[in-house]
Enzyme design. Structure first.
Site: not given
Ligand code: ADP
Length: 174
Positions: A10-11, A24, A34, A123-124, A126
């Site tokens: 997890d970032i 976005n 985000d 890659t999610g 979008y």
């Protein structure tokens, strides 16, 4: 020499000088990575994003660009927000995706961030295919860190892949 490292995780839990957000263009929060960054980092991040919307980015942050804010309560100094392109089968938008990584690294370099953690941008929600997203990410990071201006600027570029599938795609691309 910069180290490029892949980790699954997890970032928002990563210690780094800068953590990159797949934002976005509104900069006002969203889902996926985000949402996780704003939840974990707290309201200070959103407050700086709002200030950016009220000044430099009245129409939002354009796709492929990057801008930094505080990282709030995250174990990082900055969040670098970048806007990935939405995947299109009809149109090749990979330059825009590569631009996210390059521009984020430029912002990081200007800040003096030596360790930078990236998610797999686009890659999610979008919809970018993971294998292509991984290749584009790695190519862009290698190109940008290999530039003369970037010599000695970074210690580590870390890709933080949320699940096994993303981690495997990046491992394969590496
Ligand atoms: P985009 O709109 O650019 O596609 P998303 O946030 O929907 O952005 O997804 C980008 C990538 O980030 C996806 O691979 C998703 O699985 C991953 N992701 C989601 N949450 C996290 C997180 N907390 N840490 C790291 N990666 C995450």
């Amino acid at each position: 020499m910069v180290t490029i490292r892949l980790v699954q995780g997890d970032i928002t839990e990563q210690s780094a000088d800068a953590v990159v957000n797949a934002a976005n263009s509104s900069l006002l929060g969203g889902g996926g990575v985000d949402g996780a960054i704003h939840r974990a980092g707290g309201p200070e991040i959103l407050a700086e994003c709002r200030a950016l919307r009220a000044s430099r980015y009245g129409k939002g942050l354009p796709t492929g660009q990057a801008v930094a804010t505080t990282a709030g309560r995250l174990p990082a100094r900055w969040v670098i927000h970048t806007v990935g392109p939405v995947w299109s089968a009809a149109e090749d938008r990979s330059e825009l995706l590569a631009s996210c990584y390059r521009q984020s690294l430029r912002v990081a370099r200007e800040l003096g961030a030596r360790t930078v953690a990236f998610p797999a941008v686009s890659t999610g929600v979008y919809g970018w295919p993971l294998d292509d997203g991984a290749r584009t990410a790695l190519r862009a990071v290698r190109e940008e860190t290999g530039r003369e201006e970037a010599a000695g600027a970074f210690d580590e570029i870390r890709f933080v892949l949320f699940d096994r599938r993303a981690y495997d795609a990046f491992t394969e691309a590496m």
